[in-house]
Scaffold this motif. Structure first.
Motif, PDB file in Angstrom:
ATOM      1  N   ALA A 114       0.830  -1.210   0.000  1.00  0.00           N
ATOM      2  CA  ALA A 114       0.000   0.000   0.000  1.00  0.00           C
ATOM      3  C   ALA A 114       0.864   1.259   0.000  1.00  0.00           C
ATOM      4  O   ALA A 114       0.572   2.234  -0.706  1.00  0.00           O
ATOM      5  N   VAL A 115       1.950   1.243   0.772  1.00  0.00           N
ATOM      6  CA  VAL A 115       2.852   2.397   0.798  1.00  0.00           C
ATOM      7  C   VAL A 115       3.477   2.620  -0.568  1.00  0.00           C
ATOM      8  O   VAL A 115       3.666   3.764  -1.017  1.00  0.00           O
ATOM      9  N   SER A 116       3.790   1.531  -1.281  1.00  0.00           N
ATOM     10  CA  SER A 116       4.377   1.694  -2.614  1.00  0.00           C
ATOM     11  C   SER A 116       3.416   2.393  -3.562  1.00  0.00           C
ATOM     12  O   SER A 116       3.831   3.197  -4.393  1.00  0.00           O
ATOM     13  N   TYR A 117       2.121   2.110  -3.441  1.00  0.00           N
ATOM     14  CA  TYR A 117       1.141   2.779  -4.288  1.00  0.00           C
ATOM     15  C   TYR A 117       1.078   4.271  -3.968  1.00  0.00           C
ATOM     16  O   TYR A 117       0.953   5.126  -4.858  1.00  0.00           O
ATOM     17  N   VAL A 118       1.131   4.600  -2.675  1.00  0.00           N
ATOM     18  CA  VAL A 118       1.130   6.012  -2.280  1.00  0.00           C
ATOM     19  C   VAL A 118       2.356   6.725  -2.838  1.00  0.00           C
ATOM     20  O   VAL A 118       2.275   7.857  -3.339  1.00  0.00           O
ATOM     21  N   ALA A 119       3.501   6.063  -2.798  1.00  0.00           N
ATOM     22  CA  ALA A 119       4.722   6.664  -3.331  1.00  0.00           C
ATOM     23  C   ALA A 119       4.614   6.908  -4.825  1.00  0.00           C
ATOM     24  O   ALA A 119       5.012   7.963  -5.341  1.00  0.00           O
ATOM     25  N   VAL A 120       4.048   5.947  -5.550  1.00  0.00           N
ATOM     26  CA  VAL A 120       3.882   6.120  -6.994  1.00  0.00           C
ATOM     27  C   VAL A 120       2.915   7.262  -7.289  1.00  0.00           C
ATOM     28  O   VAL A 120       3.141   8.066  -8.205  1.00  0.00           O
ATOM     29  N   ALA A 121       1.839   7.361  -6.510  1.00  0.00           N
ATOM     30  CA  ALA A 121       0.890   8.463  -6.710  1.00  0.00           C
ATOM     31  C   ALA A 121       1.558   9.814  -6.463  1.00  0.00           C
ATOM     32  O   ALA A 121       1.316  10.788  -7.194  1.00  0.00           O
ATOM     33  N   PHE A 122       2.421   9.879  -5.452  1.00  0.00           N
ATOM     34  CA  PHE A 122       3.137  11.125  -5.176  1.00  0.00           C
ATOM     35  C   PHE A 122       4.065  11.487  -6.337  1.00  0.00           C
ATOM     36  O   PHE A 122       4.112  12.645  -6.775  1.00  0.00           O
ATOM     37  N   LEU A 123       4.790  10.513  -6.852  1.00  0.00           N
ATOM     38  CA  LEU A 123       5.693  10.783  -7.970  1.00  0.00           C
ATOM     39  C   LEU A 123       4.918  11.203  -9.214  1.00  0.00           C
ATOM     40  O   LEU A 123       5.346  12.095  -9.954  1.00  0.00           O
ATOM     41  N   LEU A 124       3.769  10.563  -9.442  1.00  0.00           N
ATOM     42  CA  LEU A 124       2.956  10.936 -10.596  1.00  0.00           C
ATOM     43  C   LEU A 124       2.439  12.360 -10.473  1.00  0.00           C
ATOM     44  O   LEU A 124       2.405  13.117 -11.445  1.00  0.00           O
ATOM     45  N   HIS A 125       2.044  12.741  -9.257  1.00  0.00           N
ATOM     46  CA  HIS A 125       1.556  14.101  -9.036  1.00  0.00           C
ATOM     47  C   HIS A 125       2.648  15.129  -9.283  1.00  0.00           C
ATOM     48  O   HIS A 125       2.364  16.266  -9.675  1.00  0.00           O
ATOM     49  N   ARG A 126       3.897  14.746  -9.081  1.00  0.00           N
ATOM     50  CA  ARG A 126       5.009  15.673  -9.249  1.00  0.00           C
ATOM     51  C   ARG A 126       5.410  15.857 -10.708  1.00  0.00           C
ATOM     52  O   ARG A 126       6.158  16.781 -11.028  1.00  0.00           O
ATOM     53  N   LEU A 127       4.909  15.014 -11.598  1.00  0.00           N
ATOM     54  CA  LEU A 127       5.267  15.156 -13.005  1.00  0.00           C
ATOM     55  C   LEU A 127       4.711  16.460 -13.555  1.00  0.00           C
ATOM     56  O   LEU A 127       3.590  16.865 -13.229  1.00  0.00           O
ATOM     57  N   PRO A 128       5.470  17.157 -14.417  1.00  0.00           N
ATOM     58  CA  PRO A 128       4.975  18.411 -14.980  1.00  0.00           C
ATOM     59  C   PRO A 128       3.819  18.167 -15.938  1.00  0.00           C
ATOM     60  O   PRO A 128       3.793  17.173 -16.669  1.00  0.00           O
ATOM     61  N   ALA A 129       2.849  19.078 -15.915  1.00  0.00           N
ATOM     62  CA  ALA A 129       1.713  18.986 -16.827  1.00  0.00           C
ATOM     63  C   ALA A 129       2.104  19.531 -18.191  1.00  0.00           C
ATOM     64  O   ALA A 129       3.162  20.138 -18.368  1.00  0.00           O
ATOM     65  N   ALA A 130       1.220  19.326 -19.178  1.00  0.00           N
ATOM     66  CA  ALA A 130       1.491  19.836 -20.524  1.00  0.00           C
ATOM     67  C   ALA A 130       1.607  21.354 -20.481  1.00  0.00           C
ATOM     68  O   ALA A 130       0.796  22.041 -19.861  1.00  0.00           O
ATOM     69  N   GLY A 131       2.587  21.882 -21.160  1.00  0.00           N
ATOM     70  CA  GLY A 131       2.857  23.313 -21.114  1.00  0.00           C
ATOM     71  C   GLY A 131       2.221  24.082 -22.233  1.00  0.00           C
ATOM     72  O   GLY A 131       1.330  23.624 -22.932  1.00  0.00           O
ATOM     73  N   ALA A 132       2.724  25.284 -22.420  1.00  0.00           N
ATOM     74  CA  ALA A 132       2.157  26.186 -23.422  1.00  0.00           C
ATOM     75  C   ALA A 132       2.364  25.665 -24.824  1.00  0.00           C
ATOM     76  O   ALA A 132       1.610  25.992 -25.732  1.00  0.00           O
TER      77      ALA A 132
END
Length: 307
Positions: A44-62
């Protein structure tokens, strides 16, 4: 195509069950108990870590926004508007806000008809828990059918899926036909629940035959429901937003797979014949609601096309 790939993955899963069970027995025998206890929270902790890393990815830019603005409505310089080539409007931008720079909310979460269809398909997804959890428990605890009937049921399911999965997808390109496929699937699932429940109290051989007939109905409903559900998940998705929509649809499927074993086992073991009846009624209600949900999507698309 999606229904075919989903059914093929289930076939592969059934073929590898023996090896998986052997590995599980070896793991349980030679692994200390504290490892089992700590493995689940660690996962379960590994899933939380992956979700955190995914949230940190930059979104599509201009750059992506500029390309979308310069390329046109369909991304290739063509003004396609809200309608596709078949003339059916799709909610390519339910909020009418276009592409924005930076992170934005998943458009599927603002699409009411799509969310309703996703929820209904998730209810129909209880069929997998019925086949893989409910039926084996019913055979072992409540019916006099030989336990080998469990294996026989999986064989019947696998063979029927292989034989019918391609044929079941024919005609589901139209959303109304896909909705009809889901409706038929729900009614067949409800009938299968009644048939399987009737195995209670019958002699062993007769109970096995009745259970296998119910499993055959389950398998027929599976190929119809998967064909219709996957077709709707793509047809109702906004143009250029299929990834976001499929993420929401698959989340609904995952929720059904997660809750299904508890719901089904509680119903069929805790309440017996009444539980099967309630389960069949829920499946029938979900399938009957599919048509109105798809018609709602059609009215919404007509408004978008008129605007």
């Amino acid at each position: 195509m999606s229904a075919t790939s989903d059914s093929s993955s289930r076939e592969s899963k059934h073929s590898n069950e023996g090896r998986s069970c052997s590995k599980a027995r070896l793991w349980s025998r030679y692994t200390p108990g504290w490892v089992h206890i700590r493995a689940i929270p660690a996962d379960a902790v590994s899933y939380v870590a992956v979700a955190f890393l995914l949230h940190r990815l930059p979104a599509a830019g201009a750059g992506a926004a500029g390309f979308a603005a310069g390329a046109g409505a369909d991304g290739f310089g063509n003004e396609s508007g809200a309608a596709n080539e078949s003339g059916t409007a799709r909610p390519s931008d339910p909020a009418g806000q276009g592409v924005r720079q930076g992170r934005r909310r998943n458009p599927a979460l603002r699409d009411g008809p799509f969310l309703v269809v996703t929820a209904l398909c998730s209810v129909l997804g209880l069929q997998f828990a019925v086949l893989e959890v409910g039926v084996p428990l019913w055979i072992v605890q409540q019916a006099d059918a030989p336990r080998i009937t469990v294996s026989g049921g999986l064989i019947v399911n696998t063979l029927m899926v292989i034989a019918l999965q391609v044929r079941a997808t024919r005609g589901t390109e139209e959303r109304t036909a896909a909705a009809r496929a889901c409706r038929r699937a729900g009614l067949v699932l409800a009938a299968s629940c009644v048939v399987i429940a009737l195995a209670h109290g019958l002699p062993g051989f007769l109970a096995a035959v009745v259970v296998l007939v119910g499993i055959a109905l389950q398998s027929l409903a599976e190929v119809m429901g998967q064909a219709g559900g996957w077709a709707l998940s793509y047809d109702l998705a906004g143009e250029g937003e299929h990834g976001a929509y499929q993420g929401v649809f698959n989340a609904g499927t995952a929720a059904a797979l997660m809750a299904g074993p508890a719901v089904v086992s509680t119903a069929v073991i805790g309440f017996g014949l009444a539980g099967w009846a309630v389960l069949g009624a829920v499946l029938a209600a979900a399938c009957l609601a599919m048509g109105p949900a798809v018609r709602w999507a059609g009215r919404r698309d007509a408004r978008l096309r008129a605007a």
